[in-house]
Design a protein around this motif. Structure first.
Motif, short mmCIF file in Angstrom:
data_model
loop_
_atom_site.label_atom_id
_atom_site.label_comp_id
_atom_site.label_asym_id
_atom_site.label_seq_id
_atom_site.Cartn_x
_atom_site.Cartn_y
_atom_site.Cartn_z
N SER A 160 0.98 -1.07 -0.02
CA SER A 160 -0.05 -0.09 0.00
C SER A 160 0.96 1.18 0.09
CB SER A 160 -0.82 -0.06 1.35
OG SER A 160 -1.86 -1.10 1.21
N ILE A 161 1.92 1.40 0.76
CA ILE A 161 2.78 2.45 0.75
C ILE A 161 3.64 2.45 -0.85
CG2 ILE A 161 5.12 3.15 1.43
CD1 ILE A 161 4.48 1.91 3.97
N ALA A 162 3.85 1.35 -1.61
CA ALA A 162 4.23 1.41 -2.89
C ALA A 162 3.30 2.26 -3.56
CB ALA A 162 4.39 0.20 -3.38
N ASP A 163 1.73 1.85 -3.60
CA ASP A 163 0.75 2.35 -4.32
C ASP A 163 0.69 3.99 -4.05
OD1 ASP A 163 -0.19 -0.22 -5.32
OD2 ASP A 163 -1.61 -0.48 -3.68
N LEU A 164 0.62 4.16 -2.57
CA LEU A 164 0.69 5.64 -2.50
C LEU A 164 2.00 6.68 -2.92
CD1 LEU A 164 -0.76 7.66 0.20
CD2 LEU A 164 1.64 7.90 0.10
N VAL A 165 3.01 5.99 -2.92
CA VAL A 165 4.32 6.67 -3.49
C VAL A 165 4.14 6.68 -5.11
CG1 VAL A 165 6.70 6.08 -3.90
CG2 VAL A 165 5.97 5.76 -1.74
N LEU A 166 3.78 5.93 -5.64
CA LEU A 166 3.59 5.92 -7.23
C LEU A 166 2.37 6.79 -7.41
CD1 LEU A 166 3.86 2.10 -8.24
CD2 LEU A 166 5.73 3.98 -8.59
N ALA A 167 1.31 6.86 -6.74
CA ALA A 167 0.25 7.94 -6.88
C ALA A 167 0.65 9.16 -6.53
CB ALA A 167 -1.15 7.37 -6.27
N ARG A 168 1.35 9.54 -5.78
CA ARG A 168 1.69 10.82 -5.14
C ARG A 168 3.06 11.53 -5.53
NH1 ARG A 168 -2.25 12.69 -1.14
NH2 ARG A 168 -4.04 11.37 -1.71
N ALA A 169 3.80 10.74 -6.07
CA ALA A 169 5.15 11.28 -6.79
C ALA A 169 4.96 12.42 -7.72
CB ALA A 169 6.16 10.22 -7.33
N GLU A 170 5.45 13.51 -7.82
CA GLU A 170 5.19 14.40 -8.96
C GLU A 170 6.31 14.31 -9.75
OE1 GLU A 170 5.00 18.07 -6.76
OE2 GLU A 170 3.16 17.28 -5.27
N PRO A 171 5.95 14.99 -11.04
CA PRO A 171 7.02 15.08 -12.06
C PRO A 171 8.33 15.82 -11.61
CG PRO A 171 4.77 15.35 -13.18
CD PRO A 171 4.74 15.46 -11.59
N LEU A 172 9.23 15.56 -12.24
CA LEU A 172 10.52 16.16 -11.82
C LEU A 172 10.52 17.70 -12.09
CD1 LEU A 172 13.57 16.22 -10.89
CD2 LEU A 172 14.05 16.03 -13.21
N GLU A 173 9.80 18.06 -13.27
CA GLU A 173 9.78 19.36 -13.69
C GLU A 173 8.78 20.34 -12.64
OE1 GLU A 173 8.49 16.92 -15.43
OE2 GLU A 173 10.82 17.09 -16.71
N SER A 174 7.75 19.89 -12.10
CA SER A 174 7.20 20.49 -10.98
C SER A 174 7.77 20.79 -9.81
CB SER A 174 5.66 19.65 -10.65
OG SER A 174 4.96 19.50 -12.10
N VAL A 175 8.50 19.64 -9.33
CA VAL A 175 9.27 19.60 -8.19
C VAL A 175 10.46 20.77 -8.13
CG1 VAL A 175 10.92 18.36 -6.62
CG2 VAL A 175 8.71 17.25 -7.38
N LEU A 176 11.18 20.70 -9.25
CA LEU A 176 12.15 21.69 -9.53
C LEU A 176 11.66 23.13 -9.42
CD1 LEU A 176 14.29 19.78 -12.18
CD2 LEU A 176 14.75 20.31 -9.78
N ALA A 177 10.51 23.40 -10.14
CA ALA A 177 9.99 24.69 -10.13
C ALA A 177 9.57 25.26 -8.82
CB ALA A 177 8.53 24.62 -10.98
N ARG A 178 9.24 24.48 -7.97
CA ARG A 178 8.89 24.72 -6.47
C ARG A 178 9.96 25.00 -5.66
NH1 ARG A 178 6.61 20.42 -5.13
NH2 ARG A 178 4.63 20.92 -6.17
N LEU A 179 11.08 23.98 -5.62
CA LEU A 179 12.29 24.12 -5.29
C LEU A 179 12.90 25.25 -5.46
CD1 LEU A 179 13.57 20.29 -5.21
CD2 LEU A 179 12.67 21.58 -3.10
N GLU A 180 12.97 25.80 -6.78
CA GLU A 180 13.65 27.03 -7.32
C GLU A 180 13.09 28.41 -7.00
OE1 GLU A 180 16.60 26.82 -8.01
OE2 GLU A 180 16.93 24.92 -9.09
N ILE A 181 11.94 28.37 -6.16
CA ILE A 181 11.31 29.55 -5.96
C ILE A 181 12.02 30.06 -4.90
CG2 ILE A 181 9.16 30.51 -4.77
CD1 ILE A 181 7.54 28.45 -6.04
N PRO A 182 12.33 31.52 -4.84
CA PRO A 182 13.25 32.13 -3.86
C PRO A 182 12.56 32.38 -2.54
CG PRO A 182 12.84 33.61 -5.66
CD PRO A 182 12.21 32.28 -6.17
#
Length: 182
Positions: A160-182
């Protein structure tokens, strides 16, 4: 995330030291691999660490002053970069170094703004992270959190943890955009 899907997706495992992040990862990775998902891990260390040891050629090269060492064989390669007293590598820079497919499981970096699965163990004696972190997308725990507002899964229910991880992981581009916000 379907097997063979394109692009790298990112999710973290966050929790206090002793909560069982590494133990869970050791169980989770084979489940994901059995589902034909390519898995990369990125681990944050809070202390000095070393991946090569005295007597190894790579260690001798670094001790002699090399700022970068690559060791390569027919089975794997590794790059070691010395930063000395320089600035620690940032999560976005490290994520960009990964092969752009599969899932990246980030252990640590709990203060960053990527999606995270909180690993919580009651016996650890620490407060949960999720009440103060809006980027917690689920909790793997040995106690229930009925008012968490996100899925709560038993620490031992790795499927079930694997199911959740796969469902809730976000695309790299979205994560990078959020991490790069000053």
């Amino acid at each position: 995330m379907a097997p063979g899907s394109r692009g790298l997706r990112v999710i973290g495992l966050a929790g206090w030291s002793g909560a069982g992040k590494t133990t869970l990862l050791a169980k989770l990775i084979p489940v994901l691999v059995a589902r034909r998902v390519r898995v990369a891990t990125l681990k944050h260390a809070h202390h000095h660490f070393d991946v090569d040891h005295p007597g190894k050629d790579s260690h001798t090269h670094r001790q002699a002053g090399a700022s970068e060492v690559i060791v390569s064989s027919s089975r794997r390669w590794v790059q070691i970069r010395e930063v000395g007293e320089g600035e620690e590598a940032r999560l976005p820079d490290l994520l960009r170094r990964l092969t752009p497919e599969g899932i990246a499981l980030v252990e640590g970096f709990k203060r960053e703004s990527h999606p995270k699965l909180e690993i919580f163990r009651h016996g650890n004696g620490r407060s949960p992270i999720h009440p103060d972190d809006p980027r917690i997308v689920g909790i793997a725990s040995d106690v229930p959190f009925p008012e968490a507002g996100v899925p709560v899964i038993d620490l031992d229910d790795v499927e079930s943890i694997a199911d959740l991880v796969l469902a809730r992981a976000e695309p790299l581009e979205s994560v990078l955009a959020r991490l790069e916000i000053p």
